[in-house]
Enzyme design. Structure first.
Site, PDB file in Angstrom:
ATOM      1  N   HIS A  22       0.969  -1.194   0.006  1.00 61.21           N
ATOM      2  CA  HIS A  22      -0.114  -0.010   0.267  1.00 61.21           C
ATOM      3  C   HIS A  22       0.889   1.186   0.131  1.00 61.21           C
ATOM      4  CE1 HIS A  22      -3.902   2.115   1.589  1.00 61.21           C
ATOM      5  NE2 HIS A  22      -3.139   2.974   1.142  1.00 61.21           N
ATOM      6  N   THR A 111      -2.857   7.238  -9.225  1.00 61.75           N
ATOM      7  CA  THR A 111      -4.362   7.712 -10.080  1.00 61.75           C
ATOM      8  C   THR A 111      -3.956   8.204 -11.285  1.00 61.75           C
ATOM      9  OG1 THR A 111      -4.692   8.558  -7.673  1.00 61.75           O
ATOM     10  CG2 THR A 111      -6.227   8.770  -9.396  1.00 61.75           C
ATOM     11  N   GLY A 183      -8.660   8.436  -2.271  1.00 62.84           N
ATOM     12  CA  GLY A 183      -9.226   9.889  -2.157  1.00 62.84           C
ATOM     13  C   GLY A 183      -9.553  10.098  -1.036  1.00 62.84           C
ATOM     14  N   GLU A 213     -11.411   4.454   6.642  1.00 65.86           N
ATOM     15  CA  GLU A 213     -10.587   5.354   7.007  1.00 65.86           C
ATOM     16  C   GLU A 213     -10.798   6.253   8.290  1.00 65.86           C
ATOM     17  OE1 GLU A 213      -9.238   6.791   3.077  1.00 65.86           O
ATOM     18  OE2 GLU A 213      -7.236   7.233   4.146  1.00 65.86           O
ATOM     19  N   ASP A 292       1.917   3.791   3.045  1.00 70.56           N
ATOM     20  CA  ASP A 292       0.795   4.642   2.674  1.00 70.56           C
ATOM     21  C   ASP A 292       1.467   5.834   1.680  1.00 70.56           C
ATOM     22  OD1 ASP A 292      -1.583   5.264   1.922  1.00 70.56           O
ATOM     23  OD2 ASP A 292      -2.255   5.918   3.966  1.00 70.56           O
TER      24      ASP A 292
HETATM   25  P1  IMP Z   1      -1.083   9.271  -6.728  1.00 68.58           P
HETATM   26  O1  IMP Z   1      -2.481   8.462  -6.955  1.00 68.58           O
HETATM   27  O2  IMP Z   1       0.153   8.527  -7.215  1.00 68.58           O
HETATM   28  O3  IMP Z   1      -1.119  10.825  -7.463  1.00 68.58           O
HETATM   29  O4  IMP Z   1      -1.052   9.502  -5.119  1.00 68.58           O
HETATM   30  C1  IMP Z   1      -1.479  10.453  -4.457  1.00 68.58           C
HETATM   31  C2  IMP Z   1      -2.979  10.402  -4.261  1.00 68.58           C
HETATM   32  O5  IMP Z   1      -3.282   9.186  -3.465  1.00 68.58           O
HETATM   33  C3  IMP Z   1      -3.686  11.423  -3.359  1.00 68.58           C
HETATM   34  O6  IMP Z   1      -3.944  12.406  -4.325  1.00 68.58           O
HETATM   35  C4  IMP Z   1      -4.756  10.665  -2.923  1.00 68.58           C
HETATM   36  O7  IMP Z   1      -5.849  10.641  -3.671  1.00 68.58           O
HETATM   37  C5  IMP Z   1      -4.346   9.202  -2.845  1.00 68.58           C
HETATM   38  N1  IMP Z   1      -4.045   9.049  -1.181  1.00 68.58           N
HETATM   39  C6  IMP Z   1      -2.772   8.903  -0.892  1.00 68.58           C
HETATM   40  N2  IMP Z   1      -2.750   8.621   0.546  1.00 68.58           N
HETATM   41  C7  IMP Z   1      -4.099   8.423   0.776  1.00 68.58           C
HETATM   42  C8  IMP Z   1      -4.872   7.924   2.029  1.00 68.58           C
HETATM   43  O8  IMP Z   1      -4.459   7.800   3.074  1.00 68.58           O
HETATM   44  N3  IMP Z   1      -6.280   7.984   1.712  1.00 68.58           N
HETATM   45  C9  IMP Z   1      -6.882   8.167   0.604  1.00 68.58           C
HETATM   46  N4  IMP Z   1      -6.280   8.298  -0.416  1.00 68.58           N
HETATM   47  C10 IMP Z   1      -4.941   8.330  -0.471  1.00 68.58           C
HETATM   48 ZN    ZN Z   2      -3.716   4.828   1.019  1.00 63.04          ZN
END
Ligand code: IMP
Ligand code: ZN
Length: 349
Positions: A22, A111, A183, A213, A292
């Site tokens: 994760h 994402t 998200g 969460e 995370d």
């Molecule tokens: P990316 O998907 O590689 O851009 O990583 C960052 C994104 O992961 C953030 O914009 C959030 O949408 C998501 N994210 C990161 N940590 C968490 C979390 O603990 N809970 C929910 N979403 C998370």
């Molecule tokens: Zn996460």
């Protein structure tokens, strides 16, 4: 801090072959790497209108909570990492840092992001990251193997969620192993994504979901809906009452637990020794300790294992068994499971 059981120190937890399931790509970019990107960009464009990351996200600041955490991405990190050069550079750095920390198997999630001002489509974004992951995996000097999970953001529309699924299916044979729901838990209606996750399930790709969460994302309705999609793993599992804990155990769903993130972001009450890892470690489901967002919370996976040792009294053998416990829940199949079993069979505590 509680004392570690004899012999468990940071050298041991770094040497321990670890499995990370994760980790959000953009949240895993270290401040040093963001600073390098900022320096390179400032040199190319002296008019760059973005603060130095070391000012915007100061060293030692880890107290991001649910209100300040998500805007960090939308208002800063995505603005800095907004071209192919920075995406490539940061992805390579993230892989190198996980490997240097002793991770032998990584499922990185991201994402899909379009950057229209740079003519970058979501497909380009996914391709680029997969190219880097695959080059990493093909290098025989690398001890870590990485795979990709694509994330649906809770703010997505049903159409956008289906677009993520299309991308996951398109790239399934070249490194995408599953789809995640992530998200801001204060936003979005998960019912919108039922069709998208039904398509993932039908395809044979794996599902992981951010689950309970916050209290706001832990209503009975939401948790029942998420479990009805038959996820393979769940992230965080914080506000989970007994009835849902029992369902998770019955379905033998793997849990991805993040100690420092939950403590620093005040997602749990109390501190490390109060973390629900203390409950799940006594269950029979696969358990994976995870970071995370190591770029934000600054605790690499080796540190998370050290914290588990210190606060839950785990010795070397127990830490190794904890690592092995994640193997059945990896998304990439039997060949990788066999490789990991071999890694642990030859690892001497
Ligand atoms: P990316 O998907 O590689 O851009 O990583 C960052 C994104 O992961 C953030 O914009 C959030 O949408 C998501 N994210 C990161 N940590 C968490 C979390 O603990 N809970 C929910 N979403 C998370
Ligand atoms: Zn996460």
């Amino acid at each position: 801090m509680a004392a570690s059981p004899a012999g468990v120190d940071s050298d041991f937890t770094r040497r321990l072959p670890k499995i990370e399931l994760h980790a959000h790509l953009t949240g895993s970019i270290s401040r040093a790497c963001l600073h390098d990107i900022w320096q390179q960009k400032s040199a190319r464009d002296p008019a760059l209108d973005l603060e130095d990351p070391l000012v915007a996200i100061p060293h030692g600041k880890v107290d991001y909570d649910i209100k300040t955490f998500f805007p960090l991405f939308s208002s800063y990190i995505y603005k800095l990492c907004n071209d192919m050069t920075s995406i490539e550079y940061s992805t390579k750095a993230v892989l190198e840092e996980f490997q240097a920390d002793g991770v032998v198997y990584l499922e990185l999630r991201t994402t899909p992001r379009a950057i229209p001002e740079q003519n970058i489509t979501k497909d380009d974004y996914v391709w680029t990251i997969l190219d880097i992951i695959n080059a990493h995996n093909e290098d025989p000097n690398n001890t870590m193997r990485a795979h990709l999970i694509l994330s649906i953001d809770r703010r997505n529309t049903a159409t956008e969620a289906n677009e993520v699924v299309d991308l996951a299916l398109k790239h399934a044979l070249v490194g995408v192993v599953g789809v995640d729901l992530c998200g801001n838990p204060a936003q979005g209606d998960v019912l919108l994504f039922a069709d998208a996750f039904a398509r993932v399930k039908a395809s044979g790709l794996r599902i992981t979901l951010h689950f309970a969460e916050t209290e706001a994302s832990a209503s009975d309705e939401e948790l029942s809906t998420l479990l009805s999609w038959q996820p393979d793993r769940l992230g965080h599992v914080i506000h989970v009452k007994n009835e849902f804990q029992e369902a998770i155990k019955k379905q033998n769903i793997g849990v991805e637990l993040c100690l420092s993130c939950n403590v620093h972001a005040k997602m749990i009450t109390g501190s490390y020794s109060d973390h629900h890892f203390g409950v799940w470690r006594h269950s029979s489901v696969p358990v994976a300790l995870c970071t995370d967002d190591v770029g934000v919370f600054c605790s690499p996976l080796s540190q998370e294992f050290l914290l588990a040792a210190e606060h839950f009294g785990l010795g070397k053998k127990q830490l190794k068994e904890l690592c092995e416990r994640a193997i059945p829940s990896i998304f990439s199949g039997e060949e990788e499971q066999a490789r990991l079993r071999e890694v642990y069979s030859t690892f001497e505590c």
